[in-house]
Design a protein around this motif. Structure first.
Motif, mmCIF file in Angstrom:
data_model
loop_
_atom_site.group_PDB
_atom_site.id
_atom_site.type_symbol
_atom_site.label_atom_id
_atom_site.label_comp_id
_atom_site.label_asym_id
_atom_site.label_seq_id
_atom_site.Cartn_x
_atom_site.Cartn_y
_atom_site.Cartn_z
ATOM 1 N N ASN A 233 1.033 -1.692 -0.027
ATOM 2 C CA ASN A 233 0.421 -0.531 -0.245
ATOM 3 C C ASN A 233 0.752 1.474 -0.130
ATOM 4 O O ASN A 233 0.861 1.938 -0.133
ATOM 5 N N ILE A 234 2.136 1.021 0.736
ATOM 6 C CA ILE A 234 2.714 2.452 0.744
ATOM 7 C C ILE A 234 3.884 2.388 -0.337
ATOM 8 O O ILE A 234 3.478 3.590 -0.598
ATOM 9 N N LEU A 235 4.289 1.616 -0.742
ATOM 10 C CA LEU A 235 4.932 1.538 -2.312
ATOM 11 C C LEU A 235 3.280 2.136 -3.281
ATOM 12 O O LEU A 235 4.525 3.190 -3.852
ATOM 13 N N LEU A 236 2.727 2.036 -2.966
ATOM 14 C CA LEU A 236 1.733 2.393 -4.567
ATOM 15 C C LEU A 236 1.392 3.884 -3.946
ATOM 16 O O LEU A 236 0.902 4.474 -4.628
ATOM 17 N N LEU A 237 1.341 3.810 -2.809
ATOM 18 C CA LEU A 237 1.068 5.767 -2.391
ATOM 19 C C LEU A 237 2.383 6.449 -2.933
ATOM 20 O O LEU A 237 1.753 7.599 -3.139
ATOM 21 N N TYR A 238 3.375 5.755 -2.675
ATOM 22 C CA TYR A 238 4.592 7.061 -2.866
ATOM 23 C C TYR A 238 4.641 7.183 -4.300
ATOM 24 O O TYR A 238 4.678 8.341 -5.008
ATOM 25 N N ARG A 239 4.731 5.809 -5.834
ATOM 26 C CA ARG A 239 4.095 6.388 -6.391
ATOM 27 C C ARG A 239 3.218 6.987 -7.028
ATOM 28 O O ARG A 239 3.770 7.960 -7.965
ATOM 29 N N ALA A 240 1.975 7.162 -6.531
ATOM 30 C CA ALA A 240 1.048 8.458 -7.414
ATOM 31 C C ALA A 240 1.542 9.484 -5.852
ATOM 32 O O ALA A 240 -0.008 10.874 -5.701
ATOM 33 N N TRP A 241 2.732 9.709 -4.771
ATOM 34 C CA TRP A 241 3.036 11.138 -4.091
ATOM 35 C C TRP A 241 2.643 12.157 -5.534
ATOM 36 O O TRP A 241 3.032 12.187 -6.193
ATOM 37 N N ALA A 242 1.809 13.203 -4.443
ATOM 38 C CA ALA A 242 0.975 14.656 -5.875
ATOM 39 C C ALA A 242 1.099 15.770 -4.788
ATOM 40 O O ALA A 242 1.672 15.555 -3.594
ATOM 41 N N ASP A 243 1.164 16.906 -5.098
ATOM 42 C CA ASP A 243 1.132 18.037 -4.613
ATOM 43 C C ASP A 243 0.553 18.293 -3.349
ATOM 44 O O ASP A 243 0.573 19.135 -3.131
ATOM 45 N N THR A 244 -1.001 17.742 -4.001
ATOM 46 C CA THR A 244 -2.083 18.170 -2.517
ATOM 47 C C THR A 244 -2.290 17.050 -2.081
ATOM 48 O O THR A 244 -2.303 16.294 -2.393
ATOM 49 N N THR A 245 -3.368 17.787 -0.823
ATOM 50 C CA THR A 245 -3.779 16.407 -0.165
ATOM 51 C C THR A 245 -5.123 15.997 -0.530
ATOM 52 O O THR A 245 -4.986 15.058 -0.514
ATOM 53 N N GLY A 246 -5.885 16.254 -1.477
ATOM 54 C CA GLY A 246 -6.919 15.869 -2.075
ATOM 55 C C GLY A 246 -6.176 14.588 -3.407
ATOM 56 O O GLY A 246 -7.226 13.805 -3.074
ATOM 57 N N GLU A 247 -5.793 15.027 -3.783
ATOM 58 C CA GLU A 247 -4.838 14.079 -4.664
ATOM 59 C C GLU A 247 -4.088 12.862 -3.893
ATOM 60 O O GLU A 247 -4.504 12.191 -3.674
ATOM 61 N N ILE A 248 -3.553 13.486 -2.351
ATOM 62 C CA ILE A 248 -3.180 11.966 -1.991
ATOM 63 C C ILE A 248 -4.370 11.451 -1.113
ATOM 64 O O ILE A 248 -4.169 10.407 -1.051
#
Length: 669
Positions: A397-412
Motif C-alpha cells: 500500500n505504501i509503495l503504491l502511495l509513494y508511486r502516486a505521490w502528489a502535490d495536494t492533500t486531495g490527490e493524496i
C-alpha cells in the motif's frame, strides 16, 4: 554407523589433496541425457580442450577422476580400465612443477622458455612412463618387443642416447636424471650467476606425442587407446609458458590429446611460440566453462549437489536418519497469507509497545513534513493504508502511495482511498478483483519483505534448499561452504542439523551471511584487487539503494547492463577481472538497450556475494548503466564523481517531502 554431530560434514577439502580412493569415494555425477560429467570432458575425443571454471567448480575432481590411478580404482586394474574406458589419463598439476623457478635470475626469457619446455615435457613423460610401468606389471606375460620399443624411443631424441637406457626402467631413470640436472641448474643460477649447461636433447613435442604413438604401435592392447594428458591448474604458468602449452595443442598428433584445466582468470594467452598466432577455438581446441554449464543445467545441478551432500552426510552417519528429501531438512518462511506469521513476528516488538511500525512511522513523518495539513488528515491516510494482520500488504500500500505521490492533500487522499479499496478487494477476492495490485505484490514482494526485515533490525532471510543451491552459482564448493557455516550456526543454536528436526531460518540466514563473508575474503584478485573490490562494492551499494528506496524502479535488482565499448580501458579490465573471479556473472544473452536498441553486455552480482549487502540473489530486474556512471563505478580514476552520479541515478526513487520544493539529496544506503 554412529552419528558424529560434532564433526562438520561440510569441512572443505581440496580434490588435489585426495588419494585416488578418496576421489572415487567422494565422486558424484550429474545426470543428463548426454552421459554425465566424464562425457563433458570427452576424454576419448582427440580434440584438445581448455576446461575453465571458478574456484571449487569441480575441475580438479573431474580431471583426477579421469586419471589412470582413479581409472584403475574404478575398474579394478589399469588393464581393465584401458579396455573399458578406451583412454588412459595422464594427470599432472602445474602447481607441482614450481614453474616460477624458470624465470628471472638475470637470464633471458628465451633461455628459460627453452629449459622450461624441455623440463615440462620430461615431467609429463615421467608420469606417462610410471602409468605404463604399472600396466606392464599387471601384464607380465605381454609379448611386446621391448628392444624394438626402446629403439623407437631412441629415434625421438636429437642426440645419441643409445648408451643411456635399454629398458623402460632405465628410461625412467634417465628421464629422472635429466629433470634433476635441470632442477639443480635452475635452483642454483641465482647464487652462481651462471646457468649450468643444459643440453636440449629432443625437439618440443617429440616425446609428448611420440611415446603414445610408439606404445600403440608396439603393444597391441593399446592399439586403439587414446592417451589423454590432463594438465591441471594452468593458471600457475606464466604467459610464455602457456604459449608452449598452446603450441602442443596446435600440433597435436596421433593417438594423444591434451585437456587443460584452469581457473576463469587462468588462461593468460592463446598465442603460440614463434609467430605468436593464437590457437583457433573450434578447429584446434574446445573451450568449456564448467560452472556455467552447471548453472545452465539447473535441474540436473540440483540433483547433482543433492547426491554430493548426501555422500558428505553419509561420512558422519547421518543419511540413514533422513528418510525424506534433503529439502525437508531446511525450514522455509511460512508464505501463508502473504507471509503473515513471519512478518507479524518481525513487527511484534513495536506492536507490543503500541508504537507505529517502522514503515508506518516513516509514512506518517513524510505526510507531516510534506503537507501543511492537520494531524487528523495524516491519521486518515495512515488508517486507510493500515492492514494490521498483513504487514507485507501494508508495505504494498505504501509503495503504491509513494508511486502516486502528489502535490495536494486531495490527490493524496484520493490515491489512498483507491489503494485501500484495491487492497481489500484483493484480500477478499484475489487477483481477479485487483490484478494491478497483485502484479505489484508478485513483482516487488521479495523486496518489500527484505525492507520490512531490515526496518525491524532483523536478519534478512535467505533460506530453503532451492535458494541455497541457487546461491552457490553453479560451484559445488560454494554450496559446501554455505552448508558448512549453516551446520556450525545450527549446532551452536542447539539444533541437530540433518539428524533431527529442521534447520531454522535464522541459522540458515546467518550461515549464508558467514559464507558471503568467507567468499569475499577468499577471492582476492592480485594486481588490481583493490580497484576491483571497490567497484563491486559500489555496484552493490547502488543495488542496495534501489532495493531499499521508497519506490524501486526494478524488482529483485542485482543485474546491470552496460555498453562495454563506451567503458575506459581501466573499467573494462576491472569488469573482466570481476567476471574471472566470479564476483560478477556474465549473462550471455545480453540486454537490449532502451535507446539504441543494440544489445549491451549484461552482468549479475554473484549470488554468493549478494547477501553481504542484503540485495536480491535473483536476476529479475536490470538497471541500465550509462557511460559516465559505469566508468565512475569501475574505473578508480573516475571515482571522484561517483557519489553525485549515483544520487542522480536513484533520485526519482525517493519521494520529496520538503514543502518548499527544495530537492532533498537521497542517502545512499
Amino acid at each position: 554407523m554412529a552419528i558424529r554431530l560434532d564433526e562438520n560434514p561440510f569441512d572443505l577439502v581440496k580434490a588435489s589433496d585426495f588419494s585416488a580412493a578418496e576421489i572415487l569415494d567422494y565422486w558424484v555425477d550429474i545426470a543428463d541425457e548426454h552421459g554425465g560429467l566424464v562425457n563433458f570432458l570427452q576424454p576419448r575425443l582427440l580434440m584438445p580442450m581448455v576446461l575453465v571454471g571458478g574456484k571449487g567448480s569441480g575441475k580438479t575432481h573431474l580431471m583426477r577422476y579421469c586419471s589412470a590411478p582413479v581409472q584403475a580404482a574404478r575398474a579394478g586394474s589399469i588393464t581393465d580400465a584401458v579396455v573399458k574406458d578406451g583412454y588412459l589419463g595422464i594427470y599432472v598439476r602445474a602447481e607441482g612443477l614450481n614453474s616460477q623457478k624458470f624465470s628471472g635470475k638475470k637470464q633471458t626469457e628465451d633461455l628459460w622458455l627453452a629449459i622450461f619446455s624441455m623440463y615440462f615435457e620430461l615431467w609429463l613423460v615421467a608420469t606417462f612412463l610410471d602409468v605404463l610401468k604399472s600396466w606392464l606389471k599387471e601384464n607380465e606375460e605381454c609379448d611386446y618387443d621391448c628392444s624394438g620399443f626402446v629403439s623407437d624411443i631412441y629415434e625421438l631424441f636429437d642426440t645419441d642416447v643409445k648408451g643411456e637406457f635399454s629398458t623402460i626402467d632405465e628410461l625412467i631413470e634417465y628421464v629422472t636424471r635429466l629433470r634433476k640436472h635441470i632442477d639443480y641448474a635452475a635452483n642454483n643460477v641465482a647464487i652462481t650467476g651462471t646457468m649450468d649447461p643444459v643440453v636440449i636433447s629432443f625437439s618440443p613435442g617429440s616425446l609428448f606425442y611420440g611415446l603414445p604413438r610408439i606404445v600403440a604401435e608396439r603393444i597391441r592392447e593399446f592399439e586403439k587407446t587414446v592417451f589423454v594428458y590432463l594438465i591441471d591448474e594452468a593458471e600457475n604458468f606464466t604467459a610464455s609458458q602457456q604459449r608452449f602449452l598452446n603450441s602442443l595443442i596446435r600440433y597435436r598428433s596421433g593417438n594423444a590429446t591434451v585437456k587443460v584445466g584452469a581457473r576463469l582468470y587462468g588462461i593468460r594467452t592463446y598465442e603460440t611460440l614463434g609467430s605468436g598466432e593464437p590457437i583457433k577455438r573450434g578447429s584446434e581446441y574446445e573451450r568449456v566453462e564448467l560452472d556455467s554449464f552447471l548453472r545452465d543445467e539447473s535441474s540436473a545441478y540440483e540433483v547433482f549437489v543433492e547426491k554430493l551432500v548426501a555422500k558428505r552426510l553419509d561420512q558422519v552417519g547421518i543419511t540413514s536418519r533422513r528418510s525424506g528429501e534433503l529439502r525437508d531438512c531446511f525450514q522455509e518462511l511460512n508464505k501463508t497469507n502473504f507471509y503473515q506469521k513471519p512478518t507479524l513476528e518481525a513487527v511484534s516488538g513495536r506492536d507490543k509497545k503500541g508504537a507505529d511500525r517502522v514503515h508506518m512511522a516513516k509514512l506518517r513523518s513524510n505526510l507531516t513534513k510534506g503537507f501543511d495539513a492537520p494531524p487528523s488528515w495524516v491519521e486518515q491516510i495512515v488508517t486507510l493504508l493500515t492492514m494490521k494482520d498483513y504487514p507485507l500488504l501494508e508495505k504494498v500500500n505504501i509503495l503504491l502511495l509513494y508511486r502516486a505521490w502528489a502535490d495536494t492533500t486531495g490527490e493524496i487522499r484520493a490515491a489512498a482511498e483507491s489503494i485501500s479499496a484495491k487492497a481489500n478487494a484483493f484480500l477478499n477476492n484475489g487477483k481477479v478483483a485487483a490484478p494491478d495490485y497483485e502484479d505489484v505484490l508478485s513483482h516487488f514482494g521479495s523486496d518489500l519483505l527484505a525492507q520490512l526485515y531490515r526496518e525491524c533490525g532483523k536478519t534478512i532471510p535467505y533460506c530453503g534448499w532451492e535458494q541455497l543451491v541457487h546461491l552457490s552459482q553453479g560451484i559445488p564448493r560454494n554450496l559446501l561452504g554455505i552448508l558448512k557455516q549453516i551446520y556450525r550456526r545450527s549446532s551452536f543454536a542447539g539444533e541437530k542439523p540433518f539428524a533431527d528436526g529442521v534447520i531454522s531460518v535464522e541459522s540458515q540466514s546467518l550461515g549464508v551471511l558467514d559464507s558471503a563473508a568467507w567468499f569475499w575474503e577468499d577471492a582476492q584478485p592480485t594486481g588490481t584487487g583493490v580497484d576491483v573490490r571497490e567497484g563491486v562494492e559500489a555496484l552493490a551499494v547502488l543495488f542496495r539503494t534501489v532495493r531499499y528506496s521508497d519506490k524501486p524502479s526494478e524488482c529483485d535488482i542485482g543485474t546491470f547492463s552496460v555498453d562495454e565499448e563506451k567503458l575506459t580501458e581501466n573499467a573494462r579490465k576491472v569488469l573482466q577481472t570481476c567476471e574471472n573471479w566470479s564476483y560478477l556473472i556474465k549473462i550471455q544473452a545480453g540486454n537490449k538497450n532502451k535507446n539504441s536498441h543494440a544489445v549491451d553486455a549484461k552482468y549479475q552480482l554473484g549470488p554468493m556475494l549478494a547477501p553481504r549487502w542484503g540485495v536480491s540473489i535473483h536476476r529479475r530486474g536490470t538497471i541500465e548503466l550509462q557511460q559516465e556512471l559505469a566508468n565512475a563505478i569501475l574505473d578508480h580514476t573516475k571515482r571522484a564523481t561517483l557519489a553525485s552520479l549515483m544520487r542522480g541515478r536513484v533520485q526519482n526513487m525517493f519521494i520529496e517531502v520538503s514543502r518548499n520544493a527544495t530537492v532533498k539529496q537521497p542517502k545512499l544506503l
